[in-house]
Motif scaffolding. Structure first.
Motif, PDB file in Angstrom:
ATOM      1  N   PHE A 199       0.875  -1.189   0.000  1.00  0.00           N
ATOM      2  CA  PHE A 199       0.000   0.000   0.000  1.00  0.00           C
ATOM      3  C   PHE A 199       0.903   1.228   0.000  1.00  0.00           C
ATOM      4  CE2 PHE A 199      -2.223  -3.341   2.428  1.00  0.00           C
ATOM      5  CZ  PHE A 199      -3.434  -3.428   1.746  1.00  0.00           C
ATOM      6  N   CYS A 200       1.730   1.378  -1.031  1.00  0.00           N
ATOM      7  CA  CYS A 200       2.856   2.331  -0.918  1.00  0.00           C
ATOM      8  C   CYS A 200       2.447   3.794  -1.014  1.00  0.00           C
ATOM      9  CB  CYS A 200       3.933   1.997  -1.932  1.00  0.00           C
ATOM     10  SG  CYS A 200       3.515   2.438  -3.629  1.00  0.00           S
ATOM     11  N   GLY A 201       1.242   4.107  -1.517  1.00  0.00           N
ATOM     12  CA  GLY A 201       0.838   5.513  -1.611  1.00  0.00           C
ATOM     13  C   GLY A 201       1.894   6.330  -2.325  1.00  0.00           C
ATOM     14  N   SER A 202       2.347   7.425  -1.691  1.00  0.00           N
ATOM     15  CA  SER A 202       3.344   8.283  -2.343  1.00  0.00           C
ATOM     16  C   SER A 202       4.774   7.766  -2.186  1.00  0.00           C
ATOM     17  CB  SER A 202       3.228   9.722  -1.826  1.00  0.00           C
ATOM     18  OG  SER A 202       3.388   9.751  -0.429  1.00  0.00           O
ATOM     19  N   GLY A 203       4.919   6.528  -1.671  1.00  0.00           N
ATOM     20  CA  GLY A 203       6.215   5.855  -1.689  1.00  0.00           C
ATOM     21  C   GLY A 203       7.110   6.077  -0.490  1.00  0.00           C
ATOM     22  N   THR A 204       6.538   6.588   0.613  1.00  0.00           N
ATOM     23  CA  THR A 204       7.398   7.004   1.727  1.00  0.00           C
ATOM     24  C   THR A 204       8.198   5.853   2.336  1.00  0.00           C
ATOM     25  OG1 THR A 204       5.734   8.685   2.172  1.00  0.00           O
ATOM     26  CG2 THR A 204       7.453   8.443   3.795  1.00  0.00           C
ATOM     27  N   PHE A 205       7.564   4.705   2.616  1.00  0.00           N
ATOM     28  CA  PHE A 205       8.319   3.572   3.202  1.00  0.00           C
ATOM     29  C   PHE A 205       9.457   3.114   2.277  1.00  0.00           C
ATOM     30  CE2 PHE A 205       4.776   2.428   6.284  1.00  0.00           C
ATOM     31  CZ  PHE A 205       5.562   2.534   7.415  1.00  0.00           C
ATOM     32  N   PRO A 206       9.172   2.806   0.999  1.00  0.00           N
ATOM     33  CA  PRO A 206      10.273   2.365   0.121  1.00  0.00           C
ATOM     34  C   PRO A 206      11.376   3.421  -0.033  1.00  0.00           C
ATOM     35  CG  PRO A 206       8.156   1.835  -0.883  1.00  0.00           C
ATOM     36  CD  PRO A 206       7.859   2.673   0.321  1.00  0.00           C
ATOM     37  N   ILE A 207      10.985   4.707  -0.111  1.00  0.00           N
ATOM     38  CA  ILE A 207      11.993   5.763  -0.295  1.00  0.00           C
ATOM     39  C   ILE A 207      12.876   5.890   0.946  1.00  0.00           C
ATOM     40  CG2 ILE A 207      12.332   8.258  -0.587  1.00  0.00           C
ATOM     41  CD1 ILE A 207       9.762   8.208  -2.373  1.00  0.00           C
ATOM     42  N   GLU A 208      12.253   5.893   2.132  1.00  0.00           N
ATOM     43  CA  GLU A 208      13.051   5.992   3.371  1.00  0.00           C
ATOM     44  C   GLU A 208      13.976   4.782   3.514  1.00  0.00           C
ATOM     45  OE1 GLU A 208      13.317   8.476   5.774  1.00  0.00           O
ATOM     46  OE2 GLU A 208      12.196   9.700   4.349  1.00  0.00           O
ATOM     47  N   ALA A 209      13.475   3.591   3.150  1.00  0.00           N
ATOM     48  CA  ALA A 209      14.303   2.380   3.231  1.00  0.00           C
ATOM     49  C   ALA A 209      15.481   2.474   2.253  1.00  0.00           C
ATOM     50  CB  ALA A 209      13.454   1.146   2.918  1.00  0.00           C
ATOM     51  N   ALA A 210      15.208   2.968   1.044  1.00  0.00           N
ATOM     52  CA  ALA A 210      16.274   3.097   0.045  1.00  0.00           C
ATOM     53  C   ALA A 210      17.321   4.117   0.488  1.00  0.00           C
ATOM     54  CB  ALA A 210      15.668   3.503  -1.301  1.00  0.00           C
ATOM     55  N   SER A 254      23.243  -2.585  -3.687  1.00  0.00           N
ATOM     56  CA  SER A 254      22.336  -3.547  -4.330  1.00  0.00           C
ATOM     57  C   SER A 254      21.199  -3.895  -3.362  1.00  0.00           C
ATOM     58  CB  SER A 254      23.130  -4.803  -4.684  1.00  0.00           C
ATOM     59  OG  SER A 254      22.251  -5.774  -5.183  1.00  0.00           O
ATOM     60  N   VAL A 255      19.946  -3.579  -3.755  1.00  0.00           N
ATOM     61  CA  VAL A 255      18.793  -3.823  -2.872  1.00  0.00           C
ATOM     62  C   VAL A 255      17.597  -4.349  -3.668  1.00  0.00           C
ATOM     63  CG1 VAL A 255      19.315  -2.105  -1.087  1.00  0.00           C
ATOM     64  CG2 VAL A 255      18.074  -1.400  -3.112  1.00  0.00           C
ATOM     65  N   ASP A 256      16.656  -4.947  -2.952  1.00  0.00           N
ATOM     66  CA  ASP A 256      15.376  -5.358  -3.559  1.00  0.00           C
ATOM     67  C   ASP A 256      14.262  -4.696  -2.750  1.00  0.00           C
ATOM     68  OD1 ASP A 256      13.161  -6.539  -4.652  1.00  0.00           O
ATOM     69  OD2 ASP A 256      13.923  -8.605  -4.559  1.00  0.00           O
ATOM     70  N   ILE A 257      13.871  -3.497  -3.167  1.00  0.00           N
ATOM     71  CA  ILE A 257      12.814  -2.738  -2.487  1.00  0.00           C
ATOM     72  C   ILE A 257      11.699  -2.488  -3.501  1.00  0.00           C
ATOM     73  CG2 ILE A 257      12.225  -0.561  -1.321  1.00  0.00           C
ATOM     74  CD1 ILE A 257      15.188  -0.373  -0.460  1.00  0.00           C
ATOM     75  N   GLN A 258      10.452  -2.843  -3.103  1.00  0.00           N
ATOM     76  CA  GLN A 258       9.337  -2.717  -4.041  1.00  0.00           C
ATOM     77  C   GLN A 258       8.153  -2.014  -3.393  1.00  0.00           C
ATOM     78  OE1 GLN A 258       8.522  -6.470  -5.977  1.00  0.00           O
ATOM     79  NE2 GLN A 258      10.648  -7.120  -5.802  1.00  0.00           N
ATOM     80  N   HIS A 281      16.384   4.543  -8.809  1.00  0.00           N
ATOM     81  CA  HIS A 281      17.047   3.360  -9.375  1.00  0.00           C
ATOM     82  C   HIS A 281      17.100   2.194  -8.380  1.00  0.00           C
ATOM     83  CE1 HIS A 281      20.105   5.378  -7.046  1.00  0.00           C
ATOM     84  NE2 HIS A 281      20.929   4.360  -7.177  1.00  0.00           N
ATOM     85  N   LEU A 282      16.748   2.461  -7.134  1.00  0.00           N
ATOM     86  CA  LEU A 282      16.822   1.415  -6.096  1.00  0.00           C
ATOM     87  C   LEU A 282      15.460   0.794  -5.776  1.00  0.00           C
ATOM     88  CD1 LEU A 282      19.234   3.198  -3.561  1.00  0.00           C
ATOM     89  CD2 LEU A 282      19.832   1.477  -5.287  1.00  0.00           C
ATOM     90  N   ILE A 283      14.385   1.333  -6.366  1.00  0.00           N
ATOM     91  CA  ILE A 283      13.027   0.878  -6.007  1.00  0.00           C
ATOM     92  C   ILE A 283      12.249   0.493  -7.254  1.00  0.00           C
ATOM     93  CG2 ILE A 283      10.896   1.475  -4.767  1.00  0.00           C
ATOM     94  CD1 ILE A 283      12.464   3.830  -3.495  1.00  0.00           C
ATOM     95  N   HIS A 284      11.502  -0.603  -7.163  1.00  0.00           N
ATOM     96  CA  HIS A 284      10.597  -1.006  -8.249  1.00  0.00           C
ATOM     97  C   HIS A 284       9.168  -0.705  -7.805  1.00  0.00           C
ATOM     98  CE1 HIS A 284       8.681  -3.274 -11.411  1.00  0.00           C
ATOM     99  NE2 HIS A 284       8.054  -4.010 -10.513  1.00  0.00           N
ATOM    100  N   PHE A 285       8.506   0.233  -8.477  1.00  0.00           N
ATOM    101  CA  PHE A 285       7.105   0.561  -8.180  1.00  0.00           C
ATOM    102  C   PHE A 285       6.203  -0.072  -9.230  1.00  0.00           C
ATOM    103  CE2 PHE A 285       9.094   4.296  -6.025  1.00  0.00           C
ATOM    104  CZ  PHE A 285       8.536   4.109  -4.772  1.00  0.00           C
ATOM    105  N   GLN A 286       5.032  -0.520  -8.784  1.00  0.00           N
ATOM    106  CA  GLN A 286       4.115  -1.171  -9.718  1.00  0.00           C
ATOM    107  C   GLN A 286       2.666  -0.977  -9.279  1.00  0.00           C
ATOM    108  OE1 GLN A 286       5.160  -5.271 -10.186  1.00  0.00           O
ATOM    109  NE2 GLN A 286       3.592  -5.671 -11.700  1.00  0.00           N
ATOM    110  N   GLU A 287       1.774  -0.832 -10.262  1.00  0.00           N
ATOM    111  CA  GLU A 287       0.339  -0.770  -9.957  1.00  0.00           C
ATOM    112  C   GLU A 287      -0.137  -2.206  -9.744  1.00  0.00           C
ATOM    113  OE1 GLU A 287      -3.762   0.491 -12.215  1.00  0.00           O
ATOM    114  OE2 GLU A 287      -1.897   1.329 -12.986  1.00  0.00           O
ATOM    115  N   ARG A 288      -0.526  -2.518  -8.521  1.00  0.00           N
ATOM    116  CA  ARG A 288      -0.907  -3.900  -8.212  1.00  0.00           C
ATOM    117  C   ARG A 288      -1.776  -3.932  -6.963  1.00  0.00           C
ATOM    118  NH1 ARG A 288       3.385  -8.874  -7.271  1.00  0.00           N
ATOM    119  NH2 ARG A 288       4.002  -8.428  -9.402  1.00  0.00           N
ATOM    120  N   ALA A 289      -2.820  -4.750  -6.982  1.00  0.00           N
ATOM    121  CA  ALA A 289      -3.712  -4.899  -5.823  1.00  0.00           C
ATOM    122  C   ALA A 289      -3.064  -5.827  -4.802  1.00  0.00           C
ATOM    123  CB  ALA A 289      -5.049  -5.475  -6.260  1.00  0.00           C
ATOM    124  N   VAL A 290      -3.430  -5.659  -3.520  1.00  0.00           N
ATOM    125  CA  VAL A 290      -2.811  -6.470  -2.461  1.00  0.00           C
ATOM    126  C   VAL A 290      -3.128  -7.958  -2.627  1.00  0.00           C
ATOM    127  CG1 VAL A 290      -4.679  -6.257  -0.741  1.00  0.00           C
ATOM    128  CG2 VAL A 290      -2.296  -6.492   0.022  1.00  0.00           C
TER     129      VAL A 290
END
Length: 381
Positions: A199-210, A254-258, A281-290
């Motif tokens: 449920f990434c919304g504007s991407g805050t969790f993945p961005i902070e992790a990256a 090298s990371v796997d953050i989505q 370049h460190l995060i893969h974002f995708q439109e996808r239902a839970v």
């Protein structure tokens, strides 16, 4: 440089995370109270704290603390503080915020005006002026009263530290950057492990992790109010902190953050925010239902902020949403899940009881951070 006491406010319930950050920076803790950590440091510490702390809301330079039950007491004791040590002749100063809890003095506007008058009286006497131009650097004062104890600090940050400068594109109900960083730090996630936010919304969790994985200081790309305080902080201290921050960055990690979201606009916003943060370049974002959440690898982490249903029409969709989330999680072999939500029936519909849960205040909203722990990966030989 002279030692001062600095106060870093944070979200209620996350003081331990901030305390650890301050210790990691090499500064000595003075005290830990509800919603804030105080520590000792010099002018360099003000720069370091603003640039490196991920979980603090701002950094205040403590001027003093005292007990006051009447406005007369408040005036006299505020006037007795050494304001001239901090505020130059042309400094712009005002009480920007007053908060009062369980105290006899509770009117913010009265507290603000009385304290400003007391400061003016003190500085008039010291500088021999009848009128202050206030056309220099800004020194906004923040004051909080707790059980009649008045604590006063000058704000060194200016705009709150959760504003890292990357989140221009917003979606509804975003989680703040400081809260997201603190929650990630409460988990055992390390950059070698997979991290997914469904449920990434504007991407805050993945961005902070990256940013953590790339060792990027959160305050690298913004400015702070105290950069103008030539009377207290040498310019070199800011340059030294920034040089250190730049030296630590590793953008080739090298990371796997989505990050997934069902809302195409949210995914678009998240991509732009990640780009502005320098971690796209460190995060893969995708439109996808839970319900479509899958991953072939083991021992991954889900860290997320699912919808709470703050509006009534959204509340009716929550049981199904949390049920789908729980079903997807059970298909992920040996994963761990961490979610922050204020939805009371989260565990019931998710389909299992959390191993741990922690109460955290997101602003005035009481939320719980549910932790469903998977097994630890085997140690490499």
């Amino acid at each position: 440089m002279e030692k001062m006491e600095l106060i870093a406010p944070c979200h209620f319930g996350l003081e331990s995370v901030l305390k650890r950050e301050v210790l990691d920076l090499g500064y000595e803790i003075a005290s830990v109270d509800d919603g804030r950590v105080s520590f000792w440091g010099d002018a360099q510490a003000i720069c370091d704290a603003n640039i490196f702390l991920r979980t603090a809301e701002r950094v205040l330079l403590k001027v003093g603390a005292f007990k006051a039950e009447t406005f007369e007491e408040l005036f006299d004791k505020t006037r007795a503080l050494p304001w001239e040590r901090y505020i130059p002749k042309n400094g712009k100063f005002w009480v920007t915020k007053a908060a009062s809890v369980k105290s006899k003095l509770f009117s913010p506007s009265d507290i603000q005006s009385i304290m400003k008058k007391a400061m003016v009286e003190r500085l008039k006497e010291y500088y021999g002026l009848e009128w202050f131009p206030e056309d220099g650097a800004s020194y906004p004062i923040r004051v909080f009263l707790m059980k009649d104890v008045v604590t006063i600090g000058i704000d060194t940050s200016g705009v709150s530290l959760h504003k890292r400068g990357y989140r221009q594109m917003k979606v509804k109900a975003p989680i703040t950057e400081t809260l997201a960083a603190a929650l990630i730090m409460l988990t055992p996630w390390k950059k070698e492990r997979i991290l997914v936010d469904p449920f990434c919304g504007s991407g805050t969790f993945p961005i902070e992790a990256a940013m953590m994985a790339a060792n990027m200081a959160p305050g690298m790309n913004r400015s702070f109010l105290a950069e103008e305080w030539d009377n207290l902080i040498p310019k070199k201290a800011w340059y030294d902190a920034l040089d250190e921050a730049n030296d630590l960055v590793d953008v080739n990690v090298s990371v796997d953050i989505q990050g997934y979201d069902i809302d195409a606009e949210a995914v678009k916003a998240a991509r732009q925010n990640a780009k502005d943060a320098g971690v796209d370049h460190l995060i893969h974002f995708q439109e996808r239902a839970v319900k479509d959440l899958r991953h072939p690898k083991k021992y991954g982490f889900i860290i997320t902020n699912p919808p709470y249903g703050e509006r009534l029409e959204e509340k009716k969709n929550l049981p199904e949403l949390y049920r789908e989330f729980g079903e997807s999680f059970r298909l992920l072999d040996s994963w761990s899940a961490y979610m922050i939500t204020s939805y009371e029936d989260a565990e019931r519909y998710f389909g299992c009881k959390a191993d741990k849960n922690r109460k955290i205040y997101n602003g005035m909203l009481k939320t719980y951070f549910y932790q469903f722990m998977g097994p630890k990966p085997p140690k490499r030989g």
